[in-house]
Design a protein around this motif. Sequence first.
Motif, short mmCIF file in Angstrom:
data_model
loop_
_atom_site.label_atom_id
_atom_site.label_comp_id
_atom_site.label_asym_id
_atom_site.label_seq_id
_atom_site.Cartn_x
_atom_site.Cartn_y
_atom_site.Cartn_z
N ALA A 103 122.16 30.01 27.15
CA ALA A 103 123.05 29.49 25.84
C ALA A 103 122.50 28.27 25.48
CB ALA A 103 124.38 29.25 26.52
N LEU A 104 121.84 27.31 26.11
CA LEU A 104 121.47 26.05 25.80
C LEU A 104 120.10 26.51 24.85
CD1 LEU A 104 121.01 23.01 26.05
CD2 LEU A 104 119.52 23.27 28.07
N ARG A 105 119.02 27.22 25.34
CA ARG A 105 118.05 27.62 24.74
C ARG A 105 118.55 28.16 23.28
NH1 ARG A 105 116.58 29.94 29.21
NH2 ARG A 105 116.54 31.78 28.17
N GLN A 106 119.17 29.08 23.36
CA GLN A 106 119.69 29.86 21.99
C GLN A 106 120.44 28.79 21.06
OE1 GLN A 106 122.08 33.28 23.43
NE2 GLN A 106 120.48 33.83 24.47
N GLY A 107 121.13 27.93 21.64
CA GLY A 107 122.00 26.86 20.69
C GLY A 107 120.86 26.10 20.04
N MET A 108 119.96 25.35 20.93
CA MET A 108 118.71 24.51 20.36
C MET A 108 118.05 25.22 19.15
SD MET A 108 117.55 22.30 23.46
CE MET A 108 116.61 23.68 24.33
N GLU A 109 117.69 26.59 19.64
CA GLU A 109 117.01 27.36 18.47
C GLU A 109 117.93 27.48 17.28
OE1 GLU A 109 115.96 30.88 20.48
OE2 GLU A 109 114.32 29.94 21.87
#
Length: 276
Positions: A103-109
């Motif tokens: 979720a963190l990676r997708q949010g940053m992207e």
Amino acid sequence: MTTVATGHPASAATSDGKRVGPLLRAWRERRRVSQLELALRADSSARHISFIETGRSRPSEEMVLRLAEHLDVPVRERNSLLLAAGYAPHYPETPLDSPTLDALRQGMERLIQGYEPYPALVVDAVYNVVAANRGIMMLLEGVPESLLEPPLNAMRLTLHPEGLAPRIRNLREWRGHLLAQMERQIALHRSEPLRALYEEVAAYPVREAEHEHEPADPVPHFALPMQVEHEGRTLSFISSISTFNTPMDVTVAELAIETFLPADPATVKYLQSLLP
């Protein structure tokens, strides 16, 4: 990166022999806080703080974390303090590719893609690029493949004489800003990999560019811009860095999102036409 084990044998010092008292004193002095002031912040007494720093008293795990919080100690170093006091690390260090951080990676992207057409990227503690949007890749057009091999490093790409450096019109100013930024981080985090990177990029030769003799840009700026050439145009950006609030993981604590805000209308117009 590897996850920190939760079960750790208690000991009075870290693996390099450092004890918690001197470490806490070093952080307090670095923050220019007196023992009395720290005691008031942590709901303790100056006498107890003194006893901890001299090794006459062993602080509880809760006290170590409380003092670290009031001294604004980085999350990774808080684990070091706990180890030095004989406790297990409190904060995990989760690999960024772990499913728990999906979720963190997708949010940053989504965040940096939503910032397009303006450049934005995410870097780790040693400026390795974790994610970048099309605005960043546009600026890197023409950079040699050797500098674009993983892991991409933002400082190396910017300051290397074959990277962006020859295109930056105010290179000496921007280089000084970046090196000063790294110096502050080294003082805060005591990171040997970061120090090694600093020594590498600080040693890069700085070529004298013809445009650096031209009159300074008459347009006033509210912060130092990075002025970079692209396709015969000079683009001007103001950099902004964001980090996560109250992180509970070492990996997350060391991530930074850097965005580049256009500093003049010409840059806005050009980027909007280039990356619709």
